[in-house]
Design an enzyme around this catalytic site. Structure first.
Site, PDB file in Angstrom:
ATOM      1  N   ARG A   1      68.140  30.905  29.867  1.00 46.03           N
ATOM      2  CA  ARG A   1      69.281  30.195  30.457  1.00 46.03           C
ATOM      3  C   ARG A   1      69.114  28.686  30.384  1.00 46.03           C
ATOM      4  NH1 ARG A   1      71.389  34.363  33.445  1.00 46.03           N
ATOM      5  NH2 ARG A   1      69.604  35.610  34.037  1.00 46.03           N
TER       6      ARG A   1
ATOM      7  N   ASP B   1      64.264  66.426  33.784  1.00 46.04           N
ATOM      8  CA  ASP B   1      64.627  65.330  34.678  1.00 46.04           C
ATOM      9  C   ASP B   1      66.115  65.439  35.003  1.00 46.04           C
ATOM     10  OD1 ASP B   1      62.098  64.431  34.153  1.00 46.04           O
ATOM     11  OD2 ASP B   1      62.706  62.732  32.891  1.00 46.04           O
ATOM     12  N   ILE B   2      66.453  65.260  36.282  1.00 43.22           N
ATOM     13  CA  ILE B   2      67.867  65.378  36.682  1.00 43.22           C
ATOM     14  C   ILE B   2      68.728  64.386  35.901  1.00 43.22           C
ATOM     15  CG2 ILE B   2      69.491  64.964  38.580  1.00 43.22           C
ATOM     16  CD1 ILE B   2      67.472  66.156  40.454  1.00 43.22           C
TER      17      ILE B   2
ATOM     18  N   HIS C   1      62.098  33.605  20.524  1.00 41.62           N
ATOM     19  CA  HIS C   1      61.030  34.614  20.570  1.00 41.62           C
ATOM     20  C   HIS C   1      60.675  35.111  19.169  1.00 41.62           C
ATOM     21  CE1 HIS C   1      60.816  35.063  24.932  1.00 41.62           C
ATOM     22  NE2 HIS C   1      62.098  34.756  24.908  1.00 41.62           N
TER      23      HIS C   1
ATOM     24  N   CYS D   1      59.313  30.057  24.445  1.00 42.77           N
ATOM     25  CA  CYS D   1      60.397  29.988  25.430  1.00 42.77           C
ATOM     26  C   CYS D   1      59.945  29.210  26.662  1.00 42.77           C
ATOM     27  CB  CYS D   1      60.893  31.391  25.755  1.00 42.77           C
ATOM     28  SG  CYS D   1      62.621  31.378  26.238  1.00 42.77           S
TER      29      CYS D   1
ATOM     30  N   GLN E   1      59.005  25.146  27.181  1.00 35.24           N
ATOM     31  CA  GLN E   1      59.539  24.285  28.249  1.00 35.24           C
ATOM     32  C   GLN E   1      58.396  23.663  29.053  1.00 35.24           C
ATOM     33  OE1 GLN E   1      62.188  26.959  30.397  1.00 35.24           O
ATOM     34  NE2 GLN E   1      63.650  27.077  28.704  1.00 35.24           N
TER      35      GLN E   1
ATOM     36  N   GLU F   1      58.085  36.541  18.177  1.00 34.28           N
ATOM     37  CA  GLU F   1      57.340  37.807  18.201  1.00 34.28           C
ATOM     38  C   GLU F   1      58.242  39.012  17.928  1.00 34.28           C
ATOM     39  OE1 GLU F   1      58.094  35.956  20.783  1.00 34.28           O
ATOM     40  OE2 GLU F   1      58.492  37.114  22.599  1.00 34.28           O
TER      41      GLU F   1
ATOM     42  N   GLY G   1      58.845  33.616  30.387  1.00 36.43           N
ATOM     43  CA  GLY G   1      58.779  34.079  31.768  1.00 36.43           C
ATOM     44  C   GLY G   1      59.932  33.514  32.573  1.00 36.43           C
TER      45      GLY G   1
ATOM     46  N   GLY H   1      54.030  59.082  23.844  1.00 34.54           N
ATOM     47  CA  GLY H   1      54.168  58.364  22.577  1.00 34.54           C
ATOM     48  C   GLY H   1      55.331  58.872  21.752  1.00 34.54           C
ATOM     49  N   LYS H   2      56.410  59.232  22.458  1.00 33.87           N
ATOM     50  CA  LYS H   2      57.616  59.684  21.763  1.00 33.87           C
ATOM     51  C   LYS H   2      58.195  58.580  20.886  1.00 33.87           C
ATOM     52  CE  LYS H   2      59.966  61.108  25.136  1.00 33.87           C
ATOM     53  NZ  LYS H   2      61.054  60.599  25.868  1.00 33.87           N
TER      54      LYS H   2
HETATM   55  N1  GLN Z   1      63.105  31.083  32.391  1.00 32.72           N
HETATM   56  C1  GLN Z   1      63.367  30.318  31.223  1.00 32.72           C
HETATM   57  C2  GLN Z   1      64.853  30.243  30.906  1.00 32.72           C
HETATM   58  O1  GLN Z   1      65.626  31.032  31.372  1.00 32.72           O
HETATM   59  C3  GLN Z   1      62.604  30.851  30.042  1.00 32.72           C
HETATM   60  C4  GLN Z   1      63.036  32.241  29.643  1.00 32.72           C
HETATM   61  C5  GLN Z   1      62.051  32.920  28.747  1.00 32.72           C
HETATM   62  O2  GLN Z   1      60.905  32.514  28.644  1.00 32.72           O
HETATM   63  N2  GLN Z   1      62.480  33.975  28.100  1.00 32.72           N
HETATM   64  O3  GLN Z   1      65.259  29.367  30.167  1.00 32.72           O
END
Ligand code: GLN
Length: 547
Positions: free
Chosen positions: A474, A146-147, A519, A380, A384, A521, A353, A16-17
């Site tokens: 993308r 750690d190396i 995003h 995101c 879609q 969040e 994702g 928890g650094k």
């Molecule tokens: N894979 C999707 C894109 O590249 C959504 C990316 C994401 O959810 N961050 O547009």
């Protein structure tokens, strides 16, 4: 001129650094100081952008478009200071900068070595923007010994040596294991860890000891004596129910005082901890509970959606209710009807994702939420998938899909409702991309603004018609289908300023169904819950009252 606090860890990883650094940052703020937090990671990846969320947890994106370690998310959530590109660096980035300079001839034919070339590159990085704040907190990833970490440890040692006495201090986190058989806390691993640190020339000023049991005064004295740290600077870090307890808990244990003492700042300004007292009050005195399903792919590792989980907690705080998050594997719906799995939830969230795996399940989750009128937040990829669901099941475009999946499969199967973006505007520049680009750092990344339709749900939620949010993707929803979808009730209620890129969609005749290309969040904080999460949880509370 900033004072520097270097935070290192020993004995074991995951102590928890990052949290200790973030909590210390917030405590220094509470005493009226300005802070910036930095993370120096020893791994050889140039940035975490291409690392699997299964292995490394979420990628945190900054306003200026850097793909960084998730610890920067903690830093932001605790201090409210927006992280920048220059707040996160890895060995990979450092070496790649050094090698680039070597190729360019910047070193004028010198032999390139770890000392001084790599260490100088690290020191230059640490000093960036030092005039802007009172305290710069630099956390070194990994553990001492750690190396890969050695150049970083050597660089911080040199950095403190180069600076006037008293400008830099070292804080070291260790573990005090408890032996149940003898009923004792053992200090030896801490002693060894400090010995290791001192063997490379770093003497810690403050020791933070993680322990599951109270640390007796006698043990504290012993640690102080053996590790050459003042007894008052041996700080206990006990397990907490919530990470948001950390600032108050560390304050109680005297961490901020020990740090100010180490710098010789006296008298120390009195802290104003009301922000954290309020956060704790909302957390502890929450009434009732809502159940939220996150239908995603990386469900085995909670860190993969760290910021989303935190933002939901913040949304709960805004409504003084507990949010119980349950992770549902989207692939389950490839084989099974989603209804029995999703019934009973008060809201459904489909997160971001990459890749096709699990997407049919996410589409089914969006359909379930739309038909059953359950609050839905699509982030995101989650937006879609909601658009594809609408195109297929409402607008009659049965083959609707995303180009992402066709590219992956190497054949055309879908009508691309979501397409690969080749060119866009960022500030005063046009950015160009091709499908064959290298993977690292080539997405639409960082803060972009959006215009919201007046009178729309999102405009009401934000209480504004222009917003700025962080992106990492993308692919984009194609405006070609806008008219057909809007006729069926899926409104494109947020658009990029040039009107080309859909940023937000929402179903008109639904209590709460919003998909966002960005995003949200990443910008939520416990003391400033993001409006989308606050209102999403509010909608979940309403659903919970109906059942
Ligand atoms: N894979 C999707 C894109 O590249 C959504 C990316 C994401 O959810 N961050 O547009």
């Amino acid at each position: 001129m900033a004072r520097f606090i270097f935070i290192t860890g020993g004995v074991v990883s995951s102590l928890g650094k990052g949290l200790a650094s973030a909590a210390l940052g917030s405590l220094l703020q509470a005493r009226g100081f300005s802070v910036r937090l930095r993370k120096l990671d020893p791994y050889l990846n140039v940035d975490p952008g291409t690392m699997s969320p299964f292995e490394h947890g979420e990628v945190f994106v900054t306003d200026d478009g850097a793909e960084t370690d998730l610890d920067l998310g903690h830093y932001e959530r605790f201090t409210g200071v927006a992280a920048r590109k220059t707040d996160s660096v890895s060995s990979g980035r450092i070496y790649s900068n050094v090698l680039e300079k070597e190729r360019r001839g910047d070193y004028l034919g010198k032999t390139i070595q770890v000392i001084p070339h790599v260490t100088n590159e690290i020191k230059d990085f640490i000093a960036i923007g030092e005039d802007e704040v009172d305290f710069m907190l630099c956390e070194i990833g990994g553990t001492v010994g750690d190396i890969e970490g050695l150049p970083f440890f050597e660089a911080i040692r040199q950095f403190a040596h180069d600076r006037p006495r008293g400008q830099c201090i070292f804080m070291h986190l260790t573990l005090l294991p408890y032996l149940a058989a003898s009923g004792e806390l053992k200090t030896k691993p801490t002693q060894h860890s400090v010995k290791e640190l001192r063997s490379i020339g770093i003497a810690p000023d403050v020791l933070v000891c993680r322990s599951e049991h109270p640390i007796p005064e006698k043990e504290r004295e012993k640690i102080g004596l053996f590790c050459n740290v003042r007894k008052d600077s041996v700080i206990a870090a006990y397990d907490l129910k919530s990470i948001y307890e950390a600032p108050l808990a560390y304050h109680r244990e005297g961490l901020d005082q020990a740090v100010l003492d180490a710098f010789g700042i006296s008298p120390a300004p009195r802290p104003n901890l009301s922000r954290w007292e309020d956060v704790m009050d909302r957390l502890v005195n929450a009434e009732g509970e809502v159940r939220v399903a996150i239908v995603g792919k990386y469900t085995q590792l909670e860190d993969a959606y760290k910021s989303i989980a935190e933002a939901l907690t913040h949304g709960g705080m805004a409504n003084r209710v507990r949010v119980r998050v349950e992770w549902v594997d989207a692939e389950l719906f490839d084989r099974e009807d989603p209804a029995p799995h999703l019934e009973g939830f008060h809201a459904i969230l489909v997160p971001g994702g990459f890749g096709e795996r699990g997407t049919e399940g996410k589409i089914k989750a969006a359909q379930f939420a739309r038909e059953r009128k359950i609050p839905y937040l699509g982030i995101c990829l989650g937006m879609q998938m909601a658009v594809i669901e609408a195109a297929r099941n409402v607008a009659g475009l049965a083959t609707a899909g995303s180009e992402e999946f066709d590219h992956e499969a190497g054949k055309k199967r879908f009508e691309p409702v979501v397409y690969h973006l080749k060119e866009w505007v960022q500030g005063n520049y046009t950015v160009s991309r091709s499908v064959d680009d290298a993977k690292g750092g080539t997405m639409r990344l960082g803060a972009y603004s959006a215009n919201l339709t007046e009178g729309s749900k999102v405009a009401e939620v934000y209480g504004a018609t222009t917003i700025e949010e962080r992106h990492r993707h993308r692919y984009e929803v194609d405006t070609k289908y806008r008219k057909a979808l809007e006729e069926k009730g899926l409104c494109f209620s947020g658009m990029s300023p040039d009107g080309r890129l859909p940023e937000i969609v929402e179903w008109k005749d639904h209590p709460w169904f919003i998909g966002v290309q960005f995003h949200p969040e990443l910008k939520s904080k416990p003391f400033e819950p993001h409006p989308l999460f606050a209102d999403f949880v509010r909608a979940a509370v309403e659903t919970s009252r109906l059942v």
